[in-house]
Design a protein around this motif. Structure first.
Motif, PDB file in Angstrom:
ATOM      1  N   ARG A  77       0.847  -1.195   0.000  1.00 11.37           N
ATOM      2  CA  ARG A  77       0.000   0.000   0.000  1.00 11.37           C
ATOM      3  C   ARG A  77       0.883   1.245   0.000  1.00 11.37           C
ATOM      4  O   ARG A  77       1.959   1.264   0.605  1.00 11.37           O
ATOM      5  CB  ARG A  77      -0.880   0.024   1.254  1.00 11.37           C
ATOM      6  N   HIS A  96      -5.765   5.057  10.839  1.00  8.32           N
ATOM      7  CA  HIS A  96      -6.487   4.394   9.751  1.00  8.32           C
ATOM      8  C   HIS A  96      -7.972   4.350  10.039  1.00  8.32           C
ATOM      9  O   HIS A  96      -8.421   4.515  11.174  1.00  8.32           O
ATOM     10  CB  HIS A  96      -5.957   2.972   9.533  1.00  8.32           C
ATOM     11  N   THR A 118      -3.199   2.341  15.432  1.00  6.23           N
ATOM     12  CA  THR A 118      -2.641   1.032  15.750  1.00  6.23           C
ATOM     13  C   THR A 118      -1.134   1.153  15.916  1.00  6.23           C
ATOM     14  O   THR A 118      -0.471   1.847  15.148  1.00  6.23           O
ATOM     15  CB  THR A 118      -2.989   0.009  14.658  1.00  6.23           C
ATOM     16  N   ASP A 122       1.824  -5.902  13.286  1.00  3.02           N
ATOM     17  CA  ASP A 122       0.902  -6.632  12.402  1.00  3.02           C
ATOM     18  C   ASP A 122       0.360  -5.747  11.284  1.00  3.02           C
ATOM     19  O   ASP A 122       0.270  -6.174  10.130  1.00  3.02           O
ATOM     20  CB  ASP A 122      -0.289  -7.190  13.188  1.00  3.02           C
ATOM     21  N   ILE A 123      -0.024  -4.521  11.631  1.00  2.00           N
ATOM     22  CA  ILE A 123      -0.633  -3.657  10.618  1.00  2.00           C
ATOM     23  C   ILE A 123       0.387  -3.274   9.544  1.00  2.00           C
ATOM     24  O   ILE A 123       0.061  -3.169   8.370  1.00  2.00           O
ATOM     25  CB  ILE A 123      -1.299  -2.411  11.249  1.00  2.00           C
ATOM     26  N   GLU A 125       2.885  -5.184   8.580  1.00  2.02           N
ATOM     27  CA  GLU A 125       3.040  -6.388   7.766  1.00  2.02           C
ATOM     28  C   GLU A 125       1.890  -6.524   6.772  1.00  2.02           C
ATOM     29  O   GLU A 125       2.095  -6.890   5.614  1.00  2.02           O
ATOM     30  CB  GLU A 125       3.143  -7.615   8.668  1.00  2.02           C
ATOM     31  N   ASP A 126       0.665  -6.215   7.224  1.00  2.00           N
ATOM     32  CA  ASP A 126      -0.494  -6.273   6.330  1.00  2.00           C
ATOM     33  C   ASP A 126      -0.363  -5.251   5.199  1.00  2.00           C
ATOM     34  O   ASP A 126      -0.597  -5.561   4.034  1.00  2.00           O
ATOM     35  CB  ASP A 126      -1.787  -6.028   7.105  1.00  2.00           C
ATOM     36  N   LEU A 127       0.001  -4.009   5.538  1.00  4.29           N
ATOM     37  CA  LEU A 127       0.136  -2.963   4.525  1.00  4.29           C
ATOM     38  C   LEU A 127       1.239  -3.294   3.519  1.00  4.29           C
ATOM     39  O   LEU A 127       1.136  -2.970   2.346  1.00  4.29           O
ATOM     40  CB  LEU A 127       0.413  -1.616   5.201  1.00  4.29           C
ATOM     41  N   LEU A 129       1.927  -6.088   2.350  1.00  4.53           N
ATOM     42  CA  LEU A 129       1.441  -7.114   1.423  1.00  4.53           C
ATOM     43  C   LEU A 129       0.125  -6.716   0.765  1.00  4.53           C
ATOM     44  O   LEU A 129      -0.580  -7.558   0.204  1.00  4.53           O
ATOM     45  CB  LEU A 129       1.288  -8.447   2.161  1.00  4.53           C
ATOM     46  N   ARG A 131      -2.603  -5.668   2.184  1.00  6.01           N
ATOM     47  CA  ARG A 131      -3.803  -5.955   2.984  1.00  6.01           C
ATOM     48  C   ARG A 131      -3.996  -4.824   3.996  1.00  6.01           C
ATOM     49  O   ARG A 131      -3.350  -3.800   3.922  1.00  6.01           O
ATOM     50  CB  ARG A 131      -3.639  -7.299   3.693  1.00  6.01           C
ATOM     51  N   GLY A 132      -4.895  -5.048   4.947  1.00  5.70           N
ATOM     52  CA  GLY A 132      -5.098  -4.051   5.985  1.00  5.70           C
ATOM     53  C   GLY A 132      -6.003  -2.922   5.523  1.00  5.70           C
ATOM     54  O   GLY A 132      -6.695  -3.031   4.508  1.00  5.70           O
TER      55      GLY A 132
END
Length: 199
Positions: A77, A96, A118, A122-123, A125-127, A129, A131-132
């Protein structure tokens, strides 16, 4: 300084969580000149906020993730990185959007009905890839006030408080956010004085 991030209880009168601070023309601290700050937590123990209009264009989100050892792929992202404030500049906070209803996982603090902060890896790592959350910004560092300090600065006409808006938080026109924040409150920037009024 330790700030209580539990915003789940009904906010007491005078609690500024979710509000913005707009630096007045007479702001004595040059680090906050013409700044707009979102208050993320406010209690008797003090306050914590993130500057909304101080981008860090020299910091690339993808490079930062790689420095943290987070794997990045082509679906990463596009997340703007900002100077959140002078306290703990190595610590990251992701602002977010969130659904209005539902549980908040550990590490996520709800600031408003559909806005959260946040602080967990984790967030990121999601961004990395793709995601998130669809809408997010990363702030490095934060602005902090001890017990009664923010209230004192407000009385000294250092800040104007007001309502937030999504474009103030996530918009990219940082140089216009101070004027825009005043406009949201119905204030013409040219009408402001740096001195507190006296009756």
């Amino acid at each position: 300084m330790s700030i209580d991030f539990d915003n789940s209880a009904d906010k007491a009168e005078g609690n500024l969580t979710g509000k913005i601070l707009i630096a007045m023309p007479g702001m004595s601290d040059p680090r906050f000149e013409r700044s707009v700050v979102l208050i993320c937590a406010h209690s008797d123990d003090g306050a914590m906020g993130l500057v909304l209009n101080s981008p860090l264009p020299e910091v690339d989100f993808g490079d930062l993730l790689q420095q943290l050892g987070i794997e990045v792929d082509d679906s990463i992202r596009n997340v703007e990185v900002r100077f959140g404030g002078p306290v703990e500049p190595g610590r990251g906070f992701v602002l977010h959007k969130v659904p209005e209803h539902g549980e908040d996982p550990e590490g996520r603090v709800r600031i408003g009905r559909s806005l959260a902060m946040t602080t967990t890896r984790d967030i990121l790592e999601d961004l990395a890839l793709g995601r998130g959350p669809d809408t997010a910004v990363l702030a490095l560092g934060y602005a902090g006030w001890g017990p009664g300090q923010l209230e004192s600065e407000l009385l000294q006409n250092g800040w104007l408080t007001g309502e937030s808006a999504d474009d103030l938080i996530f918009g990219t026109s940082d140089q216009d956010k101070w004027s825009r924040a005043l406009g949201v409150q119905g204030i013409d920037p040219s009408m402001l004085s740096g001195a507190a009024g006296r009756a």
